[in-house]
Design an enzyme around this catalytic site. Structure first.
Site, PDB file in Angstrom:
ATOM      1  N   SER A 216       0.856  -1.180   0.000  1.00 24.63           N
ATOM      2  CA  SER A 216       0.000   0.000   0.000  1.00 24.63           C
ATOM      3  C   SER A 216       0.890   1.227   0.000  1.00 24.63           C
ATOM      4  O   SER A 216       2.064   1.152   0.396  1.00 24.63           O
ATOM      5  CB  SER A 216      -0.885   0.005   1.257  1.00 24.63           C
ATOM      6  OG  SER A 216      -1.491   1.264   1.453  1.00 24.63           O
TER       7      SER A 216
ATOM      8  N   TYR B  70      -2.221  -0.832  10.562  1.00 22.60           N
ATOM      9  CA  TYR B  70      -2.242  -1.113   9.124  1.00 22.60           C
ATOM     10  C   TYR B  70      -0.957  -0.622   8.464  1.00 22.60           C
ATOM     11  O   TYR B  70      -0.291  -1.363   7.737  1.00 22.60           O
ATOM     12  CB  TYR B  70      -3.459  -0.451   8.480  1.00 22.60           C
ATOM     13  CG  TYR B  70      -3.535  -0.652   6.982  1.00 22.60           C
ATOM     14  CD1 TYR B  70      -3.951  -1.878   6.459  1.00 22.60           C
ATOM     15  CD2 TYR B  70      -3.206   0.370   6.099  1.00 22.60           C
ATOM     16  CE1 TYR B  70      -4.022  -2.076   5.085  1.00 22.60           C
ATOM     17  CE2 TYR B  70      -3.269   0.178   4.727  1.00 22.60           C
ATOM     18  CZ  TYR B  70      -3.687  -1.046   4.226  1.00 22.60           C
ATOM     19  OH  TYR B  70      -3.739  -1.235   2.865  1.00 22.60           O
TER      20      TYR B  70
END
Length: 247
Positions: free
Chosen positions: A136, A149
């Site tokens: 990501s 995350y």
């Protein structure tokens, strides 16, 4: 076409979103595809794609599933690991260990377990394979309220480099795709909100989020013979978000 004819490709998170698009992309290029996921695919998978239940955070599940793939489809040539826990988790000072572990166990430890399962079999069978991890933009920058995350995805970035260095002598490449905002079933509701659309208009040069097929296309390149000399690196697929200086 059919660049991957007779190649065996394993895709985790293959039931939806980026994973499902990646499954379809490799299948269209002639690959024999194993779609791994903890849940079933909502729409019917293409004929010839085999689905396997797998919890990437569980070592026994990962090893048993990879054994089944080799036994039922053949030696593994490519692995694309996209399974992940997504989303924010709240302010850092209010996080509890269970929440932290949920992201780390699935995203980071899951990436290790899948990569190791793939690498050990590739080395044993003498395959100069491809391991592709889907990270990501949060691998290199965090958002507020997303510490577990972002930390898990940042860890995957270093896992990619470490695995690439160790596996290079075997001709196995390991790379990471860093998606920007991508519209998937999991993100669509949030992305359709007016506030989110206004944020995209500001932070994305083109103003719109990407599609799962954009990430699948990047995976096709990293799995291709043309990427032979590309390993241990990140491929940003973010619509130019990181290229732009906001005024």
């Amino acid at each position: 076409m059919h660049k991957f004819k007779d190649k065996v490709v394993v895709v985790t998170g293959g039931a939806s979103g980026i994973g499902a698009a990646t499954v379809d992309a490799f299948w269209l290029e002639g690959a024999r595809v194993a779609a791994l996921d903890i849940k079933e695919r909502a729409e019917k998978a293409p004929d010839g794609v085999r689905s396997y239940p797998c919890d990437v955070a569980d070592e026994t599940s990962v090893e048993a599933t990879f054994d089944r793939v080799v036994s039922e489809i053949g030696n593994i040539d490519v692995v694309v690991h996209s399974a992940a826990v997504l989303g924010g988790s709240g302010p850092f000072h209010q996080l509890n260990l269970d929440t932290w572990n949920r992201y780390i166990n699935t995203n980071l430890s899951g990436s290790f377990l899948v990569s190791r399962a793939a690498a050990s079999r590739m080395v044993a069978q003498g395959t100069k394979g491809r391991i592709i991890l889907v990270g990501s933009v949060n691998s290199v920058a965090s958002e507020r309220g997303a510490a577990p995350y972002a930390s898990s995805k940042g860890g995957i970035r270093m896992l990619t480099r470490s695995a690439a260095v160790d596996l290079a002598p075997y001709g196995i490449t390991v790379n990471m795709i860093l998606p920007g905002p991508i519209t998937t079933p999991a993100t669509r509701k949030n992305f359709e909100q007016l506030e989110t659309r206004r944020i995209f208009e500001r932070v994305l040069p083109g103003g719109l989020p990407g599609l799962p097929t954009d990430i699948a296309a990047a995976a096709l390149f990293l799995a291709s013979p043309e990427s032979r000399f590309v390993t241990g690196t990140d491929l940003l697929v973010d619509g130019g978000m990181f290229a732009q200086i906001l005024n």
